[in-house]
Design a protein around this motif. Structure first.
Motif, PDB file in Angstrom:
ATOM      1  N   GLU A 266      29.487  -6.221  27.144  1.00 21.88           N
ATOM      2  CA  GLU A 266      30.462  -5.354  27.790  1.00 21.88           C
ATOM      3  C   GLU A 266      31.501  -6.094  28.627  1.00 21.88           C
ATOM      4  O   GLU A 266      32.586  -5.567  28.865  1.00 21.88           O
ATOM      5  CB  GLU A 266      29.738  -4.323  28.660  1.00 21.88           C
ATOM      6  CG  GLU A 266      28.874  -3.390  27.821  1.00 21.88           C
ATOM      7  CD  GLU A 266      28.115  -2.394  28.676  1.00 21.88           C
ATOM      8  OE1 GLU A 266      28.408  -2.264  29.879  1.00 21.88           O
ATOM      9  OE2 GLU A 266      27.224  -1.738  28.120  1.00 21.88           O
ATOM     10  N   ASP A 267      31.159  -7.286  29.077  1.00 17.93           N
ATOM     11  CA  ASP A 267      32.063  -8.061  29.933  1.00 17.93           C
ATOM     12  C   ASP A 267      32.315  -9.414  29.271  1.00 17.93           C
ATOM     13  O   ASP A 267      31.438 -10.279  29.282  1.00 17.93           O
ATOM     14  CB  ASP A 267      31.440  -8.243  31.314  1.00 17.93           C
ATOM     15  CG  ASP A 267      32.331  -9.009  32.281  1.00 17.93           C
ATOM     16  OD1 ASP A 267      33.345  -9.604  31.847  1.00 17.93           O
ATOM     17  OD2 ASP A 267      32.003  -9.029  33.485  1.00 17.93           O
ATOM     18  N   PRO A 268      33.491  -9.623  28.703  1.00 15.44           N
ATOM     19  CA  PRO A 268      33.749 -10.861  27.965  1.00 15.44           C
ATOM     20  C   PRO A 268      33.765 -12.117  28.834  1.00 15.44           C
ATOM     21  O   PRO A 268      33.747 -13.223  28.311  1.00 15.44           O
ATOM     22  CB  PRO A 268      35.118 -10.619  27.325  1.00 15.44           C
ATOM     23  CG  PRO A 268      35.769  -9.598  28.193  1.00 15.44           C
ATOM     24  CD  PRO A 268      34.654  -8.732  28.720  1.00 15.44           C
TER      25      PRO A 268
END
Length: 101
Positions: free
Chosen positions: A46-48
């Motif tokens: 969800e968080d690159p």
């Protein structure tokens, strides 16, 4: 088996620098540190800009040797000024399944 997992948050503009440094640490550790058994880099779904390192060693002494080694030092020399972490997620010894009687 002694395992650790940590997370790092990195600035978007340093993402590839972090990936390169972590993968190099893993390659060198697996090739040159006899007690290193696994070294995986995982990108958060969800968080690159969040990454996880999952590492496995023969025992805690092998992990301690890794922490004293040149690949660990080089990784932190590269990312230490701009990466947030490590945040400890787990650290411990694998529990083996019982042997059937």
């Amino acid at each position: 088996m002694y395992t650790v997992a940590v997370s790092f948050d990195v600035p978007a503009e340093r993402r590839q620098d972090f990936i390169d440094a972590a993968l190099e640490d893993g390659r060198q550790s697996l090739a040159h540190e006899p007690g290193t058994r696994a070294f995986d880099l995982v990108a958060d779904a969800e968080d690159p800009d969040r990454f996880y390192l999952y590492e496995a060693y023969d025992d805690e002494a092998a992990f301690d040797a890794h922490c004293q080694g040149p690949y660990f030092a080089r990784f932190f020399e590269t990312v230490g000024a701009w990466a947030e972490g490590p945040t400890w997620l787990l650290r411990g010894t694998s529990v083996p399944a019982p042997t059937p009687a």
